[in-house]
Every structure is written in C-alpha cells, then in structure tokens.
Design a protein around this motif. Structure first.
Motif, PDB file in Angstrom:
ATOM      1  N   GLU A 131       0.852  -1.391   0.086  1.00 30.02           N
ATOM      2  CA  GLU A 131       0.030  -0.085   0.223  1.00 30.02           C
ATOM      3  C   GLU A 131       0.919   1.195  -0.182  1.00 30.02           C
ATOM      4  N   ALA A 132       1.962   1.110   0.701  1.00 27.29           N
ATOM      5  CA  ALA A 132       3.095   2.304   1.094  1.00 27.29           C
ATOM      6  C   ALA A 132       3.508   2.717  -0.611  1.00 27.29           C
ATOM      7  N   LEU A 133       3.932   1.466  -1.235  1.00 27.29           N
ATOM      8  CA  LEU A 133       4.429   1.671  -2.436  1.00 27.29           C
ATOM      9  C   LEU A 133       3.581   2.065  -3.518  1.00 27.29           C
ATOM     10  N   ALA A 134       2.204   1.604  -3.310  1.00 27.27           N
ATOM     11  CA  ALA A 134       1.007   2.270  -4.247  1.00 27.27           C
ATOM     12  C   ALA A 134       1.074   3.538  -4.044  1.00 27.27           C
ATOM     13  N   ILE A 135       1.217   4.154  -2.879  1.00 24.52           N
ATOM     14  CA  ILE A 135       0.930   5.818  -2.793  1.00 24.52           C
ATOM     15  C   ILE A 135       2.072   6.506  -3.673  1.00 24.52           C
ATOM     16  N   ASN A 136       3.201   6.030  -3.252  1.00 22.76           N
ATOM     17  CA  ASN A 136       4.419   6.823  -3.661  1.00 22.76           C
ATOM     18  C   ASN A 136       4.824   6.470  -5.070  1.00 22.76           C
TER      19      ASN A 136
END
Length: 191
Positions: A62-67
C-alpha cells in the motif's frame, strides 16, 4: 541566533524505519527567522533530493502504491543511505552557514522519525537538526486557528494557509508545497 528552516518530505515503503526503508526524501529551503523577522524565500527552488537503496526486504504494498517508487530499480540505482545522509548533512550545513537548521514537516512526527533515524544511523556526523530542532505545521495550524490537533489536518487547512501546488507524493513537490504552507502560516496573524 538565526533559525534556517528546511521543509522535509519522505517517501517510504512502510510505517517505521528499520524494518522498512525510506525510499526518497527532499529538503527545501523554507526561510529564516531571527527572533523578530521571518524571511520567506522569493522562490522555493533550493532543494536537496535523493532516492535510496532499500535497507530491508520488508515492504508494505500500500505504501508503494501511494508513492509509485520502484524498489527493484532503487536496489540497482538508489543511493546508499550512508552517502545520501552525509551529502544531505553537508548541504544543510553549507546552506545554513552560521544559522541553526530547523526541520519543518506536516505532520512532523512521521518525517522527523524517518530522517532523524536515518541521520543517526547512517551519517558520520549524526543529525544536522540536533535531537529537537523541528517545527510541526499541524501544531502551528491548531494554535493559529484555535482548533484541536485532530481537526488541523492538511485536508482541513484554512484557505489562507494553502499552497496552489498539488500534493503529488513526490518528495520534492510535497516539500515545496509544505514550504509555502509554512511561510503562509508563519506570516499570518491569529484568526
């Protein structure tokens, strides 16, 4: 003594440093304050940016999807954390001169945690911000508006404090947006 402010933004692959990695960070010169006068930069163009090699195998999708950062590419081409943090330390010190660098973030707790941990862990000289030279924009909004901390999020920012820049989740863009918000808050009176 002059405070030299640096707006900071980090992009990570998880919630906390150590088990997870800081993938990129930016620092943007955001102004000075001598105790009487705040000086806003004419433009928010003086910046430092690095993309880093991950320090662990763990990550939150999820963190990678955001940035939108690519861990595989960063493993190949990202800067080593020790080199990046030493370069950031040097840039901050050179830019600050005789002044004292102060880190600015919104909210401070997230960006400070990552940057302080990385500076202490990887820079030969530790943190250029000491252990406490920092400014939380969320707290400043609460104080300036008479609101609670929980009602002072970026999404509820009064128009007079906002920046026209979009929040893109690219560290440089977001640090510039935040520097403008910081200057708007610092220059404003109370509601």
């Amino acid at each position: 003594m002059v405070d030299v402010f640096f707006s900071a933004d980090v992009e990570t692959d998880g919630a906390i440093p150590g088990p997870y990695s800081m993938l990129s960070f930016a620092l943007v010169y955001a102004g000075t304050y001598d105790g009487n006068t705040f000086s806003r930069p004419q433009e928010f163009t003086r910046s430092f940016y690095r993309e880093l090699k991950p320090i662990s195998d763990a990550f939150d999708p999820e963190a990678l999807a955001i940035n939108g950062l690519d861990r595989t590419q960063l493993l190949l081409h990202g800067a080593s954390p020790d080199k990046a943090m030493d370069e950031a330390f040097d840039w901050i010190q050179e830019f600050s001169g005789a002044g004292k660098p102060v880190l600015v973030a919104y909210p401070l707790s997230f960006d400070w945690t990552w940057l302080y941990w990385y500076f202490i862990r990887y820079s030969k000289r530790g943190s250029p911000f000491g252990h406490s030279r920092c400014f939380d924009l969320k707290t400043a909004v609460a104080i300036k508006t008479g609101r609670t901390i929980s009602s002072s999020s970026r999404t509820k920012l009064p128009i007079r404090f906002t920046s026209d820049r979009p929040h893109t989740h690219h560290a440089v863009d977001d640090a510039i947006e935040q520097a403008e918000i910081f200057a708007n808050i610092f220059e404003s009176g109370n509601e």
